[in-house]
Write a protein that holds these residues in place. Structure first.
Motif, short mmCIF file in Angstrom:
data_model
loop_
_atom_site.label_atom_id
_atom_site.label_comp_id
_atom_site.label_asym_id
_atom_site.label_seq_id
_atom_site.Cartn_x
_atom_site.Cartn_y
_atom_site.Cartn_z
N HIS A 22 0.81 -1.16 0.15
CA HIS A 22 -0.08 0.10 0.09
C HIS A 22 0.66 1.21 -0.02
CE1 HIS A 22 -3.65 -2.46 1.88
NE2 HIS A 22 -3.40 -2.79 0.61
N ALA A 23 1.87 1.32 0.68
CA ALA A 23 2.86 2.35 0.81
C ALA A 23 3.55 2.42 -0.61
CB ALA A 23 3.90 2.12 1.80
N ALA A 24 3.57 1.51 -1.41
CA ALA A 24 4.23 1.64 -2.76
C ALA A 24 2.88 1.96 -3.96
CB ALA A 24 5.00 0.32 -3.28
N GLY A 25 1.60 2.27 -3.42
CA GLY A 25 0.57 2.63 -4.33
C GLY A 25 -0.01 1.28 -4.87
N ILE A 26 0.21 0.25 -4.28
CA ILE A 26 -0.22 -1.26 -4.87
C ILE A 26 -1.25 -1.73 -4.02
CG2 ILE A 26 0.57 -3.28 -5.55
CD1 ILE A 26 3.33 -2.19 -5.77
N GLN A 27 -2.50 -2.07 -4.65
CA GLN A 27 -3.43 -2.99 -3.72
C GLN A 27 -3.33 -4.52 -4.36
OE1 GLN A 27 -7.18 -1.17 -3.37
NE2 GLN A 27 -6.19 0.77 -3.86
N HIS A 28 -3.40 -5.25 -3.36
CA HIS A 28 -3.33 -6.68 -3.82
C HIS A 28 -4.70 -7.40 -4.80
CE1 HIS A 28 -3.00 -11.20 -3.55
NE2 HIS A 28 -1.79 -11.09 -3.41
N ARG A 29 -5.78 -6.96 -4.04
CA ARG A 29 -6.90 -7.45 -4.35
C ARG A 29 -7.45 -8.91 -4.54
NH1 ARG A 29 -7.85 -4.70 -10.15
NH2 ARG A 29 -10.25 -4.69 -9.40
N ASP A 30 -6.55 -9.79 -3.93
CA ASP A 30 -7.00 -11.22 -3.84
C ASP A 30 -6.17 -11.95 -2.97
OD1 ASP A 30 -8.47 -13.37 -5.08
OD2 ASP A 30 -6.96 -14.06 -6.35
N VAL A 31 -6.19 -11.31 -1.77
CA VAL A 31 -5.63 -11.97 -0.57
C VAL A 31 -6.57 -13.17 -0.14
CG1 VAL A 31 -4.86 -11.61 1.81
CG2 VAL A 31 -4.81 -9.95 0.26
N LYS A 32 -6.05 -14.51 -0.07
CA LYS A 32 -6.62 -15.50 0.22
C LYS A 32 -5.58 -16.49 0.53
CE LYS A 32 -6.76 -17.08 -4.48
NZ LYS A 32 -7.83 -17.40 -5.72
N PRO A 33 -6.27 -17.62 1.25
CA PRO A 33 -5.14 -18.73 1.78
C PRO A 33 -4.32 -19.22 0.71
CG PRO A 33 -7.20 -19.19 2.76
CD PRO A 33 -7.37 -17.95 1.75
N ALA A 34 -4.68 -19.57 -0.49
CA ALA A 34 -4.01 -19.98 -1.70
C ALA A 34 -2.77 -19.05 -1.90
CB ALA A 34 -4.81 -20.24 -2.59
N ASN A 35 -2.81 -17.95 -1.74
CA ASN A 35 -1.81 -17.05 -2.19
C ASN A 35 -0.91 -16.33 -1.17
OD1 ASN A 35 -2.99 -16.73 -4.81
ND2 ASN A 35 -4.07 -15.03 -4.58
N VAL A 36 -1.03 -17.22 -0.02
CA VAL A 36 -0.05 -16.82 1.07
C VAL A 36 0.75 -18.28 1.12
CG1 VAL A 36 0.48 -16.40 3.58
CG2 VAL A 36 -1.58 -15.31 2.22
N LEU A 37 1.97 -18.18 1.02
CA LEU A 37 2.88 -19.34 1.29
C LEU A 37 3.55 -19.37 2.54
CD1 LEU A 37 4.65 -19.42 -2.51
CD2 LEU A 37 2.37 -20.50 -1.64
N LEU A 38 3.87 -20.52 2.93
CA LEU A 38 4.43 -20.83 4.26
C LEU A 38 6.01 -21.26 3.83
CD1 LEU A 38 1.50 -22.16 6.13
CD2 LEU A 38 2.37 -19.92 6.35
N ARG A 39 7.13 -20.39 4.18
CA ARG A 39 8.48 -21.06 3.76
C ARG A 39 8.75 -22.34 4.91
NH1 ARG A 39 11.14 -17.14 1.12
NH2 ARG A 39 10.43 -15.11 1.18
N ALA A 40 9.64 -23.14 4.36
CA ALA A 40 9.51 -24.39 4.86
C ALA A 40 10.51 -24.08 6.51
CB ALA A 40 10.36 -25.39 4.35
N GLU A 41 11.11 -22.95 6.50
CA GLU A 41 12.17 -22.42 7.39
C GLU A 41 11.05 -21.69 8.56
OE1 GLU A 41 13.18 -19.65 4.06
OE2 GLU A 41 12.70 -21.79 4.46
#
Length: 557
Positions: free
Chosen positions: A140-159
């Motif tokens: 948002h600070a860079a003037g960008i909105q994501h518009r599709d925040v959902k569980p499939a679009n959040v990855l969990l690093r192995a570490e």
């Protein structure tokens, strides 16, 4: 694309050797690739143009998708944040063909994959929320909105640590008007903010709604607004009440503050971060972690996220209002037409969803492999002093499951006890809506007699708890006016329960509940709706007037 001298394996841009396919779908293919210049593995997305039939039906679609893919890469390249996926490079073929996007290879699964194993512990969900919020604040600070925040679009690093990805449908402040087609509903229907459904753009608060819905799903174990079809889900997002969270612990009041339909009433990103920090620091018993949730139902695990490398309890029933009323009153003819056009277009555009969501353009392959598996803080209020709800023996139903259980609130005595408890705790004898489940009851109650605002309360185990701010009561809308719940036909409940089990054609019902509210199709009079649902989302209800006269029956057929 050219080939290398090493066995003829393909090279992209003379530098990236394709190693193996990670995922493939309507939007394209994501590969594990080797960057031979830097000697490292990367994720390489091959953006696939639509088929010729789609281009013929929607001229310019190929160019639009290419522009969005390039915009995605540039959006991500502008961000440097530990919880935003890193874009290394973009390949733009000189012949105007589809681009390739070179990204970091995230060694881990998506939140959707994780949720297939069950809800997150509340502390883990709070940590996840703060990490995704940090990524959104940077965007948002860079003037960008994501518009599709959902569980499939959040990855969990192995570490450890979450990574927000799939900015392919993000809207640059300066580019929205050029690249968003009129009527094009962009985003997954069950995670998109209601104001975006209505066509409003340019508000970062919309991403925060989506984050709030993701956290609700993560801790509650079900999506409160997901319906059988995308259009039904869109209408539910616009208007259906969200059941108060019952297993989210200290996160519950934060979700109540966040999931309000007026974006101006949501906390901004800075306040939300403070609220999440306070929730993380709260004692484990600061907010009841649950109210005896139903037995979980095992759901099959979704396929892995297409470019992540691998290293729901039964839903609390949500109100299911008559769709004709909601479409007519909330969306209106023009808005509904736009939504229908958008949903039809999405069937042509590549899909990427979360268990039935409507498409997304971006880093995912868009073939359904990204499925869901998604003021001051509202405080706990005073406790009522009423006794535990009574029970009466219900008439034996024709199904194998009992119509009511011992101590159930779905009896004349049980409902009346809950209604009296709400009145004693609040000093208000009217409700805007009353929803009664076997284990507890939820009410929307004016903040004082005659007030135009209301709060939400839960009655459980003989106690009333305030769950947070509800909203405003429109003086111009007859079906929002409070009414006296004691005048409903509670004595008819045993007979209504038997009829509902026998007539609604809901096979093996696993959830039974009541809704008392004013109903448009009963001339805005207080109406009792007796619901039956099952684990396959089959739903039916009886609607009866205050004198017990049936005014409507909706079967599962």
């Amino acid at each position: 694309m050219n080939t290398s001298d090493d066995g003829g394996r393909p090279l992209v841009d003379g530098r990236f050797r394709l190693v193996s396919r990670l995922g493939s779908g309507g939007m394209g293919t994501v590969w594990r690739a080797r960057d031979i210049a830097l000697d490292r593995d990367v994720a390489l997305k091959e953006v696939r143009p639509p088929d010729p039939a789609a281009e013929e039906a929607h001229p310019g679609l190929t160019a639009q998708l290419r522009a969005r893919a390039i915009r995605e890469a540039r959006a991500l390249a502008r961000l440097s944040h530990p919880h935003v996926v890193t874009v290394h490079h973009i390949v733009e073929p000189a012949d105007g063909s589809a681009p390739w996007i070179v990204m970091e290879l995230v060694e881990g699964n998506s939140v959707a994959d994780r949720l297939a194993a069950g809800p997150l512990p509340v502390p883990e969900a709070i940590t996840l929320g703060r990490q995704v919020l940090g990524a959104l604040r940077a965007a948002h600070a860079a003037g960008i909105q994501h518009r599709d925040v959902k569980p499939a679009n959040v990855l969990l690093r192995a570490e450890g640590g979450a990574v927000l990805t799939d900015f392919g449908i993000a809207a640059f402040d300066e580019a929205t008007s050029r690249l968003t087609a009129s009527g094009d509903l962009i985003g997954s229907a069950d995670f998109i903010a209601p104001e975006r459904v209505r066509g409003e753009e340019g508000n970062p608060a919309s991403d925060l709604w989506s984050l709030g819905m993701l956290l609700y799903v993560a801790t509650e174990g079900h999506h409160p607004l997901r319906r059988a079809t995308s259009l039904a889900t869109v209408v539910a997002v616009l208007d259906d009440p969200i059941p108060p969270p019952v297993r989210s612990g200290a996160l519950g009041p934060v979700l109540t503050r966040l999931l309000v339909r007026d974006p101006a009433l949501r906390p901004d990103a800075a306040e939300l971060d403070r609220l999440l920090a306070e929730a993380a620091a709260a004692p484990a018993d600061a907010v009841p972690a649950g109210f005896g949730p139903p037995t979980p139902v095992a759901y099959p695990a979704p396929p892995p996220h297409p470019y992540a490398v691998p290293a729901r309890p039964r839903p609390v029933p949500a109100r299911v209002p008559d769709r004709r009323k909601r479409v007519a009153r909330l969306t209106g003819g023009l808005v509904l037409a736009a939504a229908l056009f958008a949903l039809a277009l999405v069937q042509v555009l590549p899909k990427g969803g979360d268990g039935g969501g409507t498409g997304g353009l971006g880093l995912g392959t868009g073939d359904g492999k990204q499925t869901g598996s998604t003021g001051s803080t509202g405080s706990t209020g005073s406790t009522g002093s009423t006794a535990s709800p009574g029970s009466t023996a219900g008439t034996a139903p024709t199904t194998t499951a009992p119509t009511t259980t011992a101590g159930s609130h779905l009896t004349p005595a049980g409902v009346r006890t809950a209604v009296a408890a709400f009145r004693d705790a609040t000093g208000v004898s009217t409700v805007k809506q009353l929803v009664v489940y076997e284990e507890y009851a939820v009410a929307e109650i004016p903040t004082k007699p005659g007030a135009s605002t209301y709060d939400r309360y839960i009655y459980r185990d003989g106690k009333v708890s305030r769950q947070g701010i509800g909203g405003t009561i429109s003086s111009s809308d007859p079906d929002e006016q409070p009414f006296d719940p004691t005048r409903m036909p509670w004595d008819d409940l045993p007979e209504l329960a038997e009829r509902a089990d026998r007539e609604l054609k809901v096979e093996s019902p696993t959830s039974r509940y009541l809704i008392a509210e004013r109903w448009t199709f009963n001339k805005d009079r207080p109406t009792l709706l007796v619901y039956r649902t099952n684990d396959y989302s089959a739903t039916g209800y009886l609607a009866v007037d205050a004198d017990g006269t049936q005014v409507h029956k909706e079967t599962a057929d």
